[in-house]
Design a protein around this motif. Structure first.
Motif, PDB file in Angstrom:
ATOM      1  N   ASN B 537       0.857  -1.182   0.000  1.00 41.31           N
ATOM      2  CA  ASN B 537       0.000   0.000   0.000  1.00 41.31           C
ATOM      3  C   ASN B 537       0.891   1.229   0.000  1.00 41.31           C
ATOM      4  O   ASN B 537       1.755   1.377   0.857  1.00 41.31           O
ATOM      5  CB  ASN B 537      -0.892  -0.017   1.248  1.00 41.31           C
ATOM      6  CG  ASN B 537      -1.851   1.156   1.273  1.00 41.31           C
ATOM      7  OD1 ASN B 537      -2.072   1.798   0.246  1.00 41.31           O
ATOM      8  ND2 ASN B 537      -2.406   1.440   2.440  1.00 41.31           N
ATOM      9  N   ILE B 538       0.689   2.072  -0.980  1.00 38.03           N
ATOM     10  CA  ILE B 538       1.444   3.322  -1.031  1.00 38.03           C
ATOM     11  C   ILE B 538       0.427   4.441  -1.184  1.00 38.03           C
ATOM     12  O   ILE B 538      -0.471   4.357  -2.026  1.00 38.03           O
ATOM     13  CB  ILE B 538       2.422   3.361  -2.219  1.00 38.03           C
ATOM     14  CG1 ILE B 538       3.347   2.146  -2.190  1.00 38.03           C
ATOM     15  CG2 ILE B 538       3.241   4.643  -2.201  1.00 38.03           C
ATOM     16  CD1 ILE B 538       4.251   2.036  -3.396  1.00 38.03           C
ATOM     17  N   GLU B 539       0.549   5.438  -0.374  1.00 42.04           N
ATOM     18  CA  GLU B 539      -0.400   6.546  -0.474  1.00 42.04           C
ATOM     19  C   GLU B 539       0.342   7.856  -0.287  1.00 42.04           C
ATOM     20  O   GLU B 539       1.063   8.038   0.688  1.00 42.04           O
ATOM     21  CB  GLU B 539      -1.481   6.415   0.591  1.00 42.04           C
ATOM     22  CG  GLU B 539      -2.569   7.457   0.439  1.00 42.04           C
ATOM     23  CD  GLU B 539      -3.501   7.498   1.641  1.00 42.04           C
ATOM     24  OE1 GLU B 539      -4.652   7.128   1.500  1.00 42.04           O
ATOM     25  OE2 GLU B 539      -3.025   7.903   2.725  1.00 42.04           O
ATOM     26  N   GLU B 540       0.149   8.732  -1.217  1.00 38.36           N
ATOM     27  CA  GLU B 540       0.709  10.067  -1.092  1.00 38.36           C
ATOM     28  C   GLU B 540      -0.449  11.034  -0.848  1.00 38.36           C
ATOM     29  O   GLU B 540      -1.472  10.960  -1.527  1.00 38.36           O
ATOM     30  CB  GLU B 540       1.433  10.483  -2.383  1.00 38.36           C
ATOM     31  CG  GLU B 540       2.663   9.688  -2.651  1.00 38.36           C
ATOM     32  CD  GLU B 540       3.323  10.103  -3.960  1.00 38.36           C
ATOM     33  OE1 GLU B 540       4.519   9.873  -4.092  1.00 38.36           O
ATOM     34  OE2 GLU B 540       2.626  10.636  -4.839  1.00 38.36           O
ATOM     35  N   ARG B 541      -0.244  11.902   0.087  1.00 35.96           N
ATOM     36  CA  ARG B 541      -1.321  12.807   0.460  1.00 35.96           C
ATOM     37  C   ARG B 541      -0.711  14.195   0.520  1.00 35.96           C
ATOM     38  O   ARG B 541       0.200  14.442   1.308  1.00 35.96           O
ATOM     39  CB  ARG B 541      -1.814  12.372   1.829  1.00 35.96           C
ATOM     40  CG  ARG B 541      -3.092  12.977   2.291  1.00 35.96           C
ATOM     41  CD  ARG B 541      -3.393  12.422   3.690  1.00 35.96           C
ATOM     42  NE  ARG B 541      -4.406  13.236   4.289  1.00 35.96           N
ATOM     43  CZ  ARG B 541      -5.712  12.963   4.200  1.00 35.96           C
ATOM     44  NH1 ARG B 541      -6.109  11.883   3.578  1.00 35.96           N
ATOM     45  NH2 ARG B 541      -6.601  13.756   4.761  1.00 35.96           N
ATOM     46  N   THR B 542      -1.202  15.068  -0.318  1.00 35.06           N
ATOM     47  CA  THR B 542      -0.614  16.401  -0.398  1.00 35.06           C
ATOM     48  C   THR B 542      -1.680  17.444  -0.149  1.00 35.06           C
ATOM     49  O   THR B 542      -2.706  17.460  -0.825  1.00 35.06           O
ATOM     50  CB  THR B 542       0.002  16.641  -1.791  1.00 35.06           C
ATOM     51  OG1 THR B 542       0.865  15.559  -2.098  1.00 35.06           O
ATOM     52  CG2 THR B 542       0.774  17.941  -1.825  1.00 35.06           C
ATOM     53  N   SER B 543      -1.431  18.304   0.822  1.00 34.57           N
ATOM     54  CA  SER B 543      -2.326  19.430   1.072  1.00 34.57           C
ATOM     55  C   SER B 543      -1.595  20.690   0.667  1.00 34.57           C
ATOM     56  O   SER B 543      -0.413  20.837   0.937  1.00 34.57           O
ATOM     57  CB  SER B 543      -2.643  19.573   2.561  1.00 34.57           C
ATOM     58  OG  SER B 543      -3.268  18.429   3.028  1.00 34.57           O
ATOM     59  N   ARG B 544      -2.315  21.583   0.047  1.00 32.52           N
ATOM     60  CA  ARG B 544      -1.667  22.821  -0.362  1.00 32.52           C
ATOM     61  C   ARG B 544      -2.633  23.963  -0.094  1.00 32.52           C
ATOM     62  O   ARG B 544      -3.800  23.879  -0.479  1.00 32.52           O
ATOM     63  CB  ARG B 544      -1.345  22.763  -1.856  1.00 32.52           C
ATOM     64  CG  ARG B 544      -0.546  23.949  -2.361  1.00 32.52           C
ATOM     65  CD  ARG B 544       0.902  23.607  -2.358  1.00 32.52           C
ATOM     66  NE  ARG B 544       1.770  24.703  -2.744  1.00 32.52           N
ATOM     67  CZ  ARG B 544       2.396  24.781  -3.916  1.00 32.52           C
ATOM     68  NH1 ARG B 544       2.224  23.851  -4.811  1.00 32.52           N
ATOM     69  NH2 ARG B 544       3.207  25.797  -4.164  1.00 32.52           N
ATOM     70  N   TYR B 545      -2.132  24.962   0.560  1.00 36.35           N
ATOM     71  CA  TYR B 545      -2.918  26.188   0.695  1.00 36.35           C
ATOM     72  C   TYR B 545      -2.151  27.294   0.018  1.00 36.35           C
ATOM     73  O   TYR B 545      -0.972  27.512   0.289  1.00 36.35           O
ATOM     74  CB  TYR B 545      -3.146  26.536   2.168  1.00 36.35           C
ATOM     75  CG  TYR B 545      -3.918  27.817   2.325  1.00 36.35           C
ATOM     76  CD1 TYR B 545      -5.304  27.816   2.193  1.00 36.35           C
ATOM     77  CD2 TYR B 545      -3.275  29.021   2.545  1.00 36.35           C
ATOM     78  CE1 TYR B 545      -6.020  28.990   2.277  1.00 36.35           C
ATOM     79  CE2 TYR B 545      -3.983  30.207   2.630  1.00 36.35           C
ATOM     80  CZ  TYR B 545      -5.362  30.189   2.498  1.00 36.35           C
ATOM     81  OH  TYR B 545      -6.068  31.356   2.568  1.00 36.35           O
ATOM     82  N   LEU B 546      -2.811  27.981  -0.872  1.00 33.01           N
ATOM     83  CA  LEU B 546      -2.180  29.100  -1.552  1.00 33.01           C
ATOM     84  C   LEU B 546      -3.076  30.311  -1.346  1.00 33.01           C
ATOM     85  O   LEU B 546      -4.248  30.293  -1.711  1.00 33.01           O
ATOM     86  CB  LEU B 546      -2.035  28.803  -3.047  1.00 33.01           C
ATOM     87  CG  LEU B 546      -0.971  27.774  -3.408  1.00 33.01           C
ATOM     88  CD1 LEU B 546      -1.223  27.193  -4.776  1.00 33.01           C
ATOM     89  CD2 LEU B 546       0.409  28.408  -3.337  1.00 33.01           C
ATOM     90  N   GLY B 547      -2.539  31.323  -0.758  1.00 37.47           N
ATOM     91  CA  GLY B 547      -3.334  32.515  -0.510  1.00 37.47           C
ATOM     92  C   GLY B 547      -2.602  33.756  -0.974  1.00 37.47           C
ATOM     93  O   GLY B 547      -1.403  33.890  -0.767  1.00 37.47           O
ATOM     94  N   SER B 548      -3.339  34.634  -1.625  1.00 40.45           N
ATOM     95  CA  SER B 548      -2.757  35.897  -2.066  1.00 40.45           C
ATOM     96  C   SER B 548      -3.723  37.004  -1.627  1.00 40.45           C
ATOM     97  O   SER B 548      -4.911  36.921  -1.908  1.00 40.45           O
ATOM     98  CB  SER B 548      -2.603  35.837  -3.588  1.00 40.45           C
ATOM     99  OG  SER B 548      -2.490  37.118  -4.120  1.00 40.45           O
TER     100      SER B 548
END
Lengths: 696, 1121
Positions: B537-548
């Motif tokens: 089992n391989i899981e990549e979890r990416t959260s990204r917050y971009l604010g301007s």
């Protein structure tokens, strides 16, 4: 509105910072000022030690120290066309230009790592006296000198390796600024002077014994051993060239070497283990015989990554291909076979195997089945033809035969234990003998029939081809033979299918594929000290002392009273089954041993003088005792016998025929020639050639 | 007042106006009087205004009235009796005109204006040609106009669209479909720290619009750029779902520092990982290619700048849109593997070479030995099927040959490959609401992507909400923000395809009883991967917050202050859990838990001053900014867990914690900048842009941190010169010249100060980690710099039917940070210095043509981009010597491949025998059937000097062509992408052919087979094959039809019934065709980059390519409410 503007300008000023905003704050990364503290210096000294590991980290470990000698030749995974094979055969691949054009650059790897180590040592030598307010060992001058002794010892052995491999070498004994561009080579004699000074300092200042927490640090005995070895090495040199001559006073050096060896032997801190095999027992790396060893343990975090050059990878190179044979699967017990090495005939033939236990204790010949799932292949069953070939007391139609008292029938399972349990329907059991890379010699009576009859795979060094009808031996061979109409193939040793050296195998690794070995690598053990002392005495003409010392080693090498012998001993070495008598006395020699030719010693000529026989005997004894211990190439260079012995005893080297006398030195890396300057400018092609070792 | 002006005014208000009563009573004080007096009276007593043309009305005419007090209409009727003048009463206006004009010629036209996708266009100008009579369309795109001319022609114009003219005579309804004007000269484009009218651009810039992005179902921004922007090379390193392609703007410039462009999202520079931004949120992408455009980003702009602007809410009416697609995908190119019969013959060939197989034909006894005994009974069973057996089970002998009858095509062959692949189903959904009030603009969108990989186990899901706001608080103060969050879940797969294609086709994954076979070929190193998806089992979890965020204050006429603040937060986590039942070499289960967090902030103060003084337009921008990026990571690994469900969430439950691996890292870098820019425009003909940026970065040592990055650009709008003004064929012509310097840091944090490296050792059982000097302090190194000269022409001919740009550039990258060699005897092998030089020069062409634009609605447009770049290393260490170890060759691209040159297979001919003898005499070991290589230096020895640069991963040219054919609501489009002249260097292209491992179906040499004498690959044999890497390289030009799309906009008449504004449905074939000369997998994927060493532009030939390329079918819908 003003209110807003003021607010916004406040924000403006918030980010209008000075240059300090751009300063880097050191968090996870250390920098040079760490060395101003005692803790930092201790860490620097630790890093000086870790350089030792480089030697055992990758292919160079055998390519530079065992290949191209009389002991070892190429396995089947080291072709002439590949760089590692080139180090055995001395092809053009190992010359400096070879590096540049993409061949494996083993010497440069070692060159770079060792100079890096020397720089670390130089820095430590400079920094240790500057430690102030130490609370550990460096709180006083005595303690500082202990550490200084360790560091100077390490610097000495690094220089010693470089000078043996390259001859005159460039070096400094002060820390580098990185900007020095002019690096003239120093005469070999000067290098030896510096090495001896460093080692003498270590002998004078190091402790006699390190406690458990410091095991692996330099001791007086380690320093004595190395100093004796360096002095012996210097004394063996006959070249008087101002650059290449080793210098020193032969007799003084030999006497001093002998005295140091005896000091070491008699110090009371080290002793030989009774059984040669115990020295190599896994888990017994810390034993009384070890004077100095490159340290490893099972702590994964301290072994480096899988591709780290500072791991102990020696366990893979010596193993041969057992895992493709019937009943065998690759496992941790037998290791990961890289098939780089094959023992030479010379190294097999100089053993008195009836009395001397060392060869069989050094080699892994017998493999027990590791296959957990029983294959149902027909090759696990006796065929009528095999039975008819196998035994003398066979039914004429080949339907049965008798082996060791058991009657076997066509279709019976082949493996030994299975025959004892007729109800077992599997053809192979884990634990049955499945494979033997059989070490025997030309005097063997082993026949092709017996090989087939063994019921497990045998690769023998020699066997007799027999007449299909009369069963009389016809021809002694050491190659594959196809018997009769082609359905039984008898196999002999070939590269990759030969015994493995067992000394470095490592069953404490995480799994069979793991490279990072867990065992200490023995750089110096007391048995060698005896041999150094013996050789020094013998070279001085004191054969009495030489015999005395060498016999200690030989007595230990013998089979001892009550010691169980391997089956192969009574099958092939002239022993008798069940005999557990002492063979020690038979191993002892006396001064007269070198008066005449002894066939076992395979002297290079029947007409050698006693002095010459003694030197060759010592090389033989070192081979017997130190087989594969990464010293052979330097031993042969030291004794100025490399070319002669490699060409004489290493089939591959001889067959390729590209080796020359000048191969006693390694080529200086081209990158060095390209990077250095003279008189503020890079070297011209001619100057590079002049700087390079002869012949390259 | 002029009548025409009034009419235009009337037309504009008529929709909302109510009719003023013509019954308003007027009380006149006289019975007779002049017509003028009557008019005056009406105007005085009522709200009516009366308009007329003086030459048509005689104000002095005497009029007698029947009543003094009467409605307006009655009074006017009386007053005009007997004349040819009539009146028209519209709202509060009374128009007097000759009767025939009003009654006969007055023509009213209505209609609806839509854009290409069928959505209504509000605000379109509708003007009667040659008059000022005009109106604008309403929110539904509708208009109504009363014509006044004799031969009326209506002109429909709208910013961003091509102007249409339609003859109106005799019509009363005209619907028009306005087509996008790609040139959009009056449109403003984002150029970094502001916008500029497209016609006023001085630098080299490519734009990609949201329509172009939406024309393909792309997972990320970079894909959207492929083939759309000249000079921007986008290529895949693999095809795993969620993997981002690599992007290069005008070639590779740096060796060590990387060549990725700087991304600026809504004004804020963001770190890499732009694949997390939802492409459907993008309004436009601008690529700043030359230094004159990008130098405003100074030290970070050497590889070009990609400005991304997201959609914002405008207009007062809420607009809801939904966009969705579902797709199915299959493999486009798979490996052409040997089947069972072919593999068996290959193994026999190997065995024959060892004289282990005594027959030169297939023999059942020998086969039983070598396939049965030496492999497995299953495999022998497969091979046995190739033989013909008689009823007694004996082998039938072919009477002709005397050999057993054998047909390789009957040999059983298991299709492992298809067990690893599937038909993948994917979907993309996006819902957005935009709108606002007078002071507020809002855009809220939610996107969801669920992409399944065709390789079993691979998939990618992304959820990405966005909120953009603009608020005009008071007339001098405005604030706003654009924020997005995304959560991506990715399963990169466990490599089942690689494992399955390594299986021997004769073997079976399960035995007859259905039991799983871990070693189907009876070989320890060939493990059955088919359960891996279950046990790994391989899981990549990416959260990204971009604010301007921004606030803007208008201080004075033309003077503005703006503060921008940006946040870029990314968290990445990868978990791996491997069970021993998988095909990995593990005895116990193991888990790996890795995560990293990156937080960056940017704060910018900007002052803008824009004023026009007569013919001089001046714009000044001043910037001060600071920013920092902080990074930290932790990795842990452990094995031997008591239970499986914990995966990587209970690492401490390891039963062998002493084998755990732990690591963590931290770094932080800061940057500070000042920038000034002046735009000067003289008479809308001569444009000058000058910028100067001054940057400081923490990665350099004090004293070398700060540097200047200037640029200068000139543009001449030739079209606006008087001599071209009347030449209608030329719609636009502009020349541009730019020069500037950009930079890149090229060092990692902390290294310039001299660092220590950890060393490992142990004393007995006491850990003895050490710290040794690692790198010398390199206090004098500074920025890598690229100086670019760019010359460009923007043109438009025949009413912009043919338009485009051509750019030439020459970019010199100098002071490259390289590892300068030290003699190793110093203790150091290398130090860093600014020593290398790289040059890129090239040509870019963008061409847009409207081939057919038929008023009937048939329209055909073509867009073409073409880029040609020559990249070469000019200097490495100053000694004019190649650096073979780092794959750098003077005069060749950075990503070059250096090797022996393949010269065919050695044949059993007298010539080749002579050749073999000659080279073997000098130490080689050639044999017939092996690979022949060229003796480059001609010294009769084959050694390392006989290698040369055989090619590179850099294409000679790339480009894209898209065509759109539209008729009524239908549009058919296709897009072709090509990349020509690059090569692929892949070890897998040359299988071992050792009879042990699987191989793809190469044409190997076999002396027994006349067809295989003229082979491309070596004769199969066990053991190492010499010079096989001469075959690793292969040229891999290709042309791919990326999509063919048919879309249909449903007529308004239908969709308005369900209260919809627009509805488009489309069907699209993605990657339907590939044309290439490459023979091993999809040539678009170059493979993974080498991740060690410092030439980061080498593709690792050993790594291979991840993922299989796909073709698919997409069904989509776009709806607006």
């Amino acid at each position: 509105m003003k209110k807003y503007i003021l607010l916004l300008f406040a924000a403006f000023t918030l980010v209008t910072c000075s240059d300090e905003f751009l300063d880097e704050e050191q968090v996870g990364v250390l920098k040079y000022d760490y060395y101003e503290s005692e803790d930092g210096i201790e860490k620097l000294i630790n890093s000086c030690y870790s350089v030792q590991r480089k030697k055992y980290g990758d292919e160079w470990t055998y390519a530079l120290w065992n290949y191209g000698t009389d002991e070892w030749k190429r396995g089947d995974h080291a072709y002439t066309t590949h760089a590692m094979g080139g180090y055995n055969d001395y092809t053009e691949m190992i010359n400096a230009v070879g590096y540049e054009i993409g061949y494996k650059n083993y010497p440069e790897n070692i060159w770079t790592a060792y100079y890096n180590g020397i720089d670390r040592c130089n820095l430590a030598v400079e920094k240790i006296p500057l430690v102030e307010g130490g609370i550990g060992i460096m709180k006083d001058n005595e303690g500082k000198n202990k550490r200084m002794g360790e560091v100077r010892f390490l610097r000495a052995i690094y220089l010693f390796m470089l000078v043996q491999q390259w001859g005159p070498i460039p070096y400094h004994l002060v820390p580098s600024s990185g900007s020095e561009k002019e690096w003239p080579r120093q005469p070999v004699s000067k290098v030896y002077d510096d090495i001896i000074a460093d080692l003498q300092f270590a002998v004078d200042n190091c402790v006699e014994k390190q406690n458990d927490d410091n095991y692996g640090r330099v001791t007086k005995n380690a320093a004595r051993h190395y100093l004796a070895k360096v002095l012996l090495t210097r004394a063996c040199g006959t070249d008087t060239d101002p650059m290449f001559g080793r210098g020193g006073n032969r007799n003084e050096d030999l006497a001093r070497a002998a005295a140091l060896a005896e000091e070491c032997i008699n110090s009371g801190y080290n002793s030989l283990l009774p059984n040669y095999a115990d020295v190599w027992e896994e888990g017994n790396e810390i034993n009384d015989e070890i004077l100095f060893a490159t340290q490893f343990n099972q702590e994964v975090g301290l072994l480096g990554g899988a591709s780290n050059d500072y791991r102990n990878n020696t366990h893979v190179y010596w193993l041969n291909q057992y895992d493709t044979e019937v009943g065998m699967a690759r496992n941790i017990e037998y290791g990961r076979p890289f098939r780089r090495m094959m023992i030479t005939d010379y190294a097999c033939d100089i053993h008195d195997r009836l009395n001397d236990s060392r060869l069989r204790k050094s080699l892994l010949e017998v493999y027990y089945s590791t296959a957990t799932a029983a294959p149902t292949s027909a090759s696990y069953k006796w065929t009528a033809k095999e039975l008819s070939f196998a035994f003398t007391d066979a039914a004429t139609d080949g339907s049965w035969a008798v082996r060791y008292g058991d009657t076997l029938y066509t279709g019976d399972p082949k493996f030994e234990l299975a025959t004892e349990n007729p109800s077992n329907t599997e053809y192979v059991n884990v634990g049955d003998t499945a494979l033997v890379f059989l070490m025997n010699d030309r005097n063997t009576t082993l026949t092709d029939r017996e090989i087939v009859g063994r019921g497990y795979t045998v690769f023998a060094r020699y066997y007799w081809v027999t007449d299909p009808v009369t069963r009389a031996p016809l021809e002694l061979v050491n190659h594959d033979t196809t018997v009769a109409d082609g359905d039984i193939r008898i196999k002999a040793w070939v590269p990759g299918k030969a015994p493995s050296l067992v000394k470095f195998r490592d069953r404490y690794r995480a799994d069979v594929a793991t490279y990072q070995g867990t065992r200490d690598f023995f750089d110096a053990r007391l048995a060698e000290t005896y041999l150094i002392g013996a050789e020094a005495y013998g070279r001085l003409g004191n054969y009495t002392k030489a015999v005395e010392l060498v016999n200690v080693v030989r007595r230990r090498a013998a089979y001892h009273a009550g010691e169980e012998r391997p089956n192969l001993w009574w099958q092939f070495d002239g022993g008798t089954e069940g005999d557990e008598s002492s063979r020690e006395d038979a191993m002892l020699i006396n001064e007269g041993y070198w008066d005449s030719d002894v066939p076992l010693e395979h002297y290079t000529s029947a007409s050698l003088s006693k002095e010459q026989r003694f030197v060759e005997f010592m090389l033989n004894e070192r081979c017997r005792e130190l087989l594969g211990e990464m010293m052979r190439w330097e031993d042969l260079v030291r004794t100025e016998t490399l070319f002669q012995r490699a060409m004489m005893f290493n089939d591959d080297t001889r067959a390729t025929g590209t080796m020359r006398e000048y191969h006693k030195l390694r080529p200086i890396p081209q990158t060095h020639l390209d990077a250095i300057e003279t008189n503020g400018r890079p070297l011209t092609a001619g100057e590079k050639q002049a700087y390079q070792n002869p012949g390259f | 007042m002029k009548l025409t002006f009034i009419l235009m005014f009337l037309a504009m208000v008529h929709l909302s106006a109510s009719v003023h009563s013509q019954n308003t009573v007027i009380n006149l004080s006289m019975n007779t009087g002049s017509f003028g007096e009557i008019i005056n009276a009406i105007e005085e007593q009522s709200e009516f205004k009366i308009f007329y043309k003086n030459e048509q009305i005689n104000l002095d005419r005497k009029v007698s009235l029947t009543s003094k007090k009467a409605p307006v209409s009655a009074i006017l009727g009386d007053a005009l009796k007997g004349t040819d003048i009539g009146y028209t009463l519209i709202d509060k206006v009374i128009v007097l005109a000759p009767v025939e004009n009003n009654l006969v010629k007055q023509q009213k036209i209505t209609g609806r204006i839509t854009s290409g996708d069928g959505s209504p266009l509000p605000g379109v100008n509708v003007v009667e040609k040659g008059t000022t009579n005009g109106t604008v369309t309403d929110i539904d795109g509708k208009y109504s106009i009363t014509l006044i001319g004799q031969e009326p022609v209506l002109v429909f114009s709208f910013i961003g669209y091509l102007t249409e003219e339609v003859e109106a005579a005799g019509k009363n309804e005209i619907d028009v479909l306005l087509v996008d004007d790609i040139q959009r000269l009056d449109e403003v484009v984002v150029v970094g720290y502001g916008t500029v009218k497209k016609s006023d651009i001085t630098g080299s810039l490519s734009s990609v619009t949201s329509e172009q992005i939406m024309s393909l179902p792309v997972q990320n921004l970079n894909q959207a750029l492929q083939g759309r922007a000249a000079g921007v090379d986008v290529f895949n390193t693999g095809f795993t779902p969620g993997s981002a392609p690599t992007i290069r703007i005008r070639g590779n410039k740096s060796i060590k520092a990387g060549n990725d462009p700087l991304y600026v999202l809504d004004g804020i520079p963001v770190e890499s990982g732009i694949e997390e931004v939802n492409p459907l949120d993008i309004e436009s992408i601008e690529v700043l290619k030359d230094a004159s455009a990008s130098a405003i980003y100074g030290s970070r702009a050497a590889n070009g700048v990609i400005l991304i602007t997201t959609k914002r809410g405008t207009g007062r009416t809420a607009y809801v849109s939904y966009e969705g697609s579902i797709s199915i995908e299959k493999a486009l190119v798979t490996i052409d593997l040997m089947d069972g019969g072919q593999w068996a013959e290959m193994r026999r060939t190997v065995l024959r070479s060892e004289e282990a197989y005594p027959y030169d034909y297939a023999d059942p006894e020998a086969d039983e030995e070598w396939f049965g005994n030496e492999m497995t009974p299953d495999i022998w069973e497969s091979v046995k099927m190739g033989y013909t057996l008689d009823e007694n089970g004996d082998y039938v002998i072919d009477p002709e040959t005397g050999h057993p009858l054998y047909d390789p095509s009957k040999v059983r062959s298991y299709d492992w490959e298809s067990d690893a692949l599937r038909t993948a189903h994917s979907q993309i959904h996006q819902l957005s609401v935009s709108g606002g009030t007078e002071n507020l603009g809002v855009l809220l969108s939610v996107g969801y992507t669920n992409q399944e990989g065709i390789e079993i186990g691979q998939d990618y899901k992304r959820f990405s909400p966005r909120l953009n706001l603009d608020y005009q608080a008071v007339d001098w103060f405005k604030i706003g923000m654009s924020t997005s969050y995304s959560l991506a879940l990715r399963d990169p797969g466990v490599g089942i395809y690689g494992g399955a294609t390594s299986q021997i086709p004769l073997s079976l994954p399960y035995d007859t009883a259905g039991n799983f076979l871990m070693l189907p070929a009876g070989d320890d190193l060939i493990k059955n991967p088919l359960r891996d998806n279950k046990y790994i089992n391989i899981e990549e979890r990416t959260s990204r917050y971009l604010g301007s965020y921004y606030a803007e204050v208008t201080l004075w006429k033309g003077l503005k202050y703006r503060i921008n603040a940006g946040i870029d937060y990314r968290h990445y986590r990868r978990g791996d859990f491997i069970e021993p039942e998988s095909s990995r070499l593990v005895n116990v289960n193991s888990a790996q838990y890795r995560q990293n967090e990156r937080y960056g902030w940017t704060l910018e103060n900007l002052v803008f001053f824009d004023r026009t003084f007569g013919q001089h337009d001046i714009g000044i921008t001043l910037l001060q900014s600071a920013g920092a990026t902080r990074y930290e990571e932790t990795n842990m690994e452990a094995q031997n867990f008591a239970y499986v469900s914990q995966q990587w969430y209970n690492m401490e439950s390891s039963l062998s914690p002493d084998l755990s691996t732990l690591s963590s890292d931290f770094n932080r870098r800061q940057i500070q900048s000042y920038m000034g820019r002046i735009n000067y425009d003289l008479m809308d003909k001569y444009l000058v842009t000058a910028t100067l940026r001054y940057d400081g970065a923490s990665v350099f040592y004090k004293g070398n941190r700060w540097d200047y990055f200037p640029s200068f650009a000139l543009a001449w709008k030739v079209k606006n010169e008087s001599f071209l003004q009347n030449i209608n064929a030329v719609t636009q012509l502009k020349l541009r010249l730019g020069y500037g310097t950009t930079g890149q840091s090229g060092v990692t944090p902390y290294e310039t100060d001299g660092t220590l490296v950890e060393t490992l050792y142990v004393f007995g059982e006491t850990p003895a980690k050490g710290y040794a000097p690692n790198l010398l302090a390199t206090r004098d190194v500074g920025w890598e710099k690229t100086t670019t000269t760019n010359f460009g022409i923007d043109f438009g001919f025949v009413n912009n039917r043919i338009s485009g740009s051509i750019d030439f550039y020459n970019a010199n990258t100098h002071d490259l940070l390289l590892e300068s060699k030290l003699p190793a005897v110093t203790g150091y092998s290398i130090t860093r210095a600014n020593i290398g030089k790289v040059n890129n020069k090239g040509l870019e062409i963008t061409l847009n043509t409207i081939n057919i634009s038929n008023p009937g609605g048939f329209r055909w447009e073509t867009d073409l981009t073409f880029s040609f770049n020559r990249e070469k290393v000019v200097e490495i260490y100053g000694d004019n010597v190649d650096d073979i170890n780092n794959n750098l060759f003077i005069g060749y691209p950075i990503g070059s491949y250096y090797n022996y040159v393949y010269d065919g297979i050695l044949q059993d001919t007298p010539e080749d025998s002579v050749w073999i003898a000659k080279y073997n005499a000098s130490g080689s070991f050639f044999e017939t059937g092996e690979i022949k290589v060229k003796d480059i230096d001609g010294n009769d020895t084959i050694n390392g000097f006989d290698r040369e640069v055989v090619g590179s991963n850099v294409p000679d040219f790339t480009g894209g062509i898209s065509n759109r054919v539209a008729y009524k609501g239908f549009e058919l489009s296709f897009f072709v992408y090509f990349r020509v002249g690059q090569g692929i260097y892949n070890r897998a292209r040359v299988p071992a052919l050792d009879g042990r491992y699987m191989a793809w179906d190469v044409k190997y040499y076999n002396p027994l087979d006349p067809d295989r004498r003229n082979a491309t690959h070596q004769q199969p044999r066990d053991g190492q094959i010499d010079f096989q890497n001469a075959l690793w390289y292969k040229e891999a030009s290709f042309l791919k039809v990326r999509n063919i799309t048919l879309s249909y906009n449903l007529p308004k008449s239908i969709i308005s019934k369900v209260k919809m504004n627009s509805l488009q449905v489309y069907v699209m074939a993605t990657n339907p065709f590939l044309f290439t000369n490459y023979d091993y997998m999809d040539p678009e994927a170059q493979g993974r980059y080498v991740n060690t060493g410092w030439n980061r532009n080498q593709v690792d030939p050993v790594q291979g390519i991840s993922g299989i390329s796909t073709k698919g079918l997409v069904l989509g819908v776009r709806a607006g409410f």
